[in-house]
Scaffold this active site. Sequence first.
Site: not given
Lengths: 497, 497
Positions: A261-262, A265, A291
Amino acid sequence: MEKFKQELLDIYYFSSAIGILHWDQEVNMPVKGSEIRSKIIGNLAGELHDKFTSPKFERLLRQLKQKWAAGKLNDEDSCIVREIWREFSREKKLPLSFVKELAETTARAQTIWGEARKKNDFKIFLPELKKIVELKRKEAQLVGYKKSPYDALLDTYEPYLNTEDIEMIFSELKGFLVPFLAKIKKSKVRIKENILKGDFPIEKQIRFNRSMMEKLGFDFAAGRLDESTHPFTIFINPVDVRMTTRYKKDNIFYSINSTIHETGHSLYEQGLPLERFGTPLGESISLGIHESQSRMWENVMGRGENFWKYFYPKMQKEFPQPFGKIKFSDFYKTINSVKPSFIRTEADEVTYNLHIILRFEIEKDLIEGVIAVEDLPRIWNDKFKEYFGLKVPSDALGVLQDVHWSGGMIGYFPTYTLGNLYASQFYATAEKEIINLEKEIKKGHFEHLLNWLRKNIHIHGKMFSAEKLVEKVTGEKLSSQYFIDYLRNKYSKIYEL
Amino acid sequence: MEKFKQELLDIYYFSSAIGILHWDQEVNMPVKGSEIRSKIIGNLAGELHDKFTSPKFERLLRQLKQKWAAGKLNDEDSCIVREIWREFSREKKLPLSFVKELAETTARAQTIWGEARKKNDFKIFLPELKKIVELKRKEAQLVGYKKSPYDALLDTYEPYLNTEDIEMIFSELKGFLVPFLAKIKKSKVRIKENILKGDFPIEKQIRFNRSMMEKLGFDFAAGRLDESTHPFTIFINPVDVRMTTRYKKDNIFYSINSTIHETGHSLYEQGLPLERFGTPLGESISLGIHESQSRMWENVMGRGENFWKYFYPKMQKEFPQPFGKIKFSDFYKTINSVKPSFIRTEADEVTYNLHIILRFEIEKDLIEGVIAVEDLPRIWNDKFKEYFGLKVPSDALGVLQDVHWSGGMIGYFPTYTLGNLYASQFYATAEKEIINLEKEIKKGHFEHLLNWLRKNIHIHGKMFSAEKLVEKVTGEKLSSQYFIDYLRNKYSKIYEL
């Protein structure tokens, strides 16, 4: 314009410095340093505010705004002036006394919320939340809006989008999700749940996480991976992007999910144009678009079949216990198991968005004055029963679970689901435009997708609003259809619907 | 005064922020971030300079300076005004154009010095060093001085001390060291040199270093240990003190010596009064006093017999290879082996100060215009032969070895030896005032010494000049006698002189 850009660059240097101090606070700071650190950061933030609202800066900005309105600026300069004006005029509309009151209220409210959650007692939090809702309603009045006061709050997190559009899209999505979840619950497919537990030495986990990040395209010469309680990515500049993850010895997916997830980003941040650092053209568009990147990598990729066809053998080799004995098909189902649960942050891809829709509906109604803060637990629990078919056993597992409202972050929740919607719509286009995309992923060639994201999204900075970018990239307005199709295809297969 | 203190606090918050950014640059920053980081720091440093020299700040300071001169301030406020005035008036005397020229010259000179050292060719560095000496002579003229222009440079690093005093003290010390070294070289005692090598896994070294630091009194809740190429300690505030060390797999003393040295610096910083942060009363006195703390722990303690009587058994247990077979007496002698060598940073306690005296004499003569830059290699080599009895084989091992001059740091070297002198004089007093000090050390009770340092030195911040502090603590002016006695006693025993 050149003079203005120079002033602006100073402001961005300041922000970068504050970014590093924040990151350091989370990752490195010795515990006793915390009080004085808040003051160091507060001092810099005050200076930053002074610079941003100085008469000199305002004069320059107003001159340029006139030029812009007269159509005398090129596209890039227009974007810079438009975005800085947007931020500046919002800040100008909020009196310092109001900003202070809100900051003090939310600082106190967060502590009290923590206590209320611990004691499982909404009444403790009630007066604080009332005050916050009142202040946020006032903020909306001060900032101004066209139709709903919620628009004015949404604008901080997802600029240019409006409440009405979100309502329509979310309503469609809900119309699909509620019956779809009911169908899944009735499916005869039984997914084994606790098979992924094991003993994963942290050092080995770190190495595995880093190797995945590298494979996905994270540039360690322009960023870092560290550890913190709540994973986050902080933007300092495109050549200094820092993300964190967390580890549990018995559950490697606790780190992997956060890491992917990160990484999503971070790949966005590393893809922003360095030569435009110091202007909105070097910045990400919105929380929703951010997101979309994290969730595309975390979910579309990181819970996808082909992604794991590539990574699972590596994982089995690295951690023969327990994965050596687990068949791929069982593994794949387990990481995609759907099960209604009370806590948003633990939810799967399907139920997650019902958590968000519920919150969006409630906070919109609060800001529009349609419901009263006192009634929140009841409203929450009723909606939960309706959407998930479950009775909420306690406020701690219900209305008190998230930190957002206590921090004054009303208007933030929708960006999570918007991220999912953007992600599927982008991905559907990527599949059309990249030859054999899924086959490439199966072979571990993630660079095709990354390059596509770089070229179509990252490189533009804030040139386009989220809304315009979606149209530009996908040829259509934002719609819930792509995400609905994605969920239907994927989970119908898994649950044999 | 209150208003002034508030302005000052802002300035210190700024400095702290810059400190964190510097530390981060050395310890954490991804390589590609370096260019933009310089700009971020440069921008903050510029702001800091603007604040410090702003008309508003100057007005306040001048008012207070008058009050101080009229004897209307209490002791603490007097110290604050005195020290800020000292710094401010120095900064005021240097025109911005001069500061810029010096910064640009030294930035370039450092690169060229690196090249010259690599190619072992002083001529490459000569024009740069000429320019630097010229600029530093100009700096001395701009700042002003009583007797020697070197005073004006010394003042940056060791305020209130003058060249004449140092000359006298160093000359005495040299008068002892040169014949003493000659005697040691003639001693029949042969110390085994390569017995300390082994295989020390880095992880284990880190644990051992940390446990030593903790035992010596380093507070990990108010500081950190990390790794960097050149060990350093950075002061952010007394509850956030960060030091680094370095590791070599085959040599644990490569880390331990640096760690103990930096721990000495850190203990000083952690001992500064937190409630006075934001004023000179919360700051260390001078480089020399700082060095007295690092060297007391590194040498008086960390190469001392009783210190190792406590730690050596622990080390033998942790690293039975090679220490299991090495007798304490051999170990102790090896870590205190005296051997003239060309490189300052590798020198032992005895020869180290000859390296410094040589540099002091040369840089003083350069600034006073007594010698020419062209003649440096010859002068260096002649002195080296005289003091060490060795012929310097190359400029890389001679006049080109240190970074200081290329960075414009002329006047810095003496503080290293001053640190040794202060340390022995302080320690001699501590031994009188603390009952059974050496016995306590042998038992691992370092807190007695630390508390004594805290009470007598750390807690005062900049209240007293180094000179006054020495008198206050030891009852005497600074003298080389304590250090001479210390060396004579210790090394006469080891070398059976």
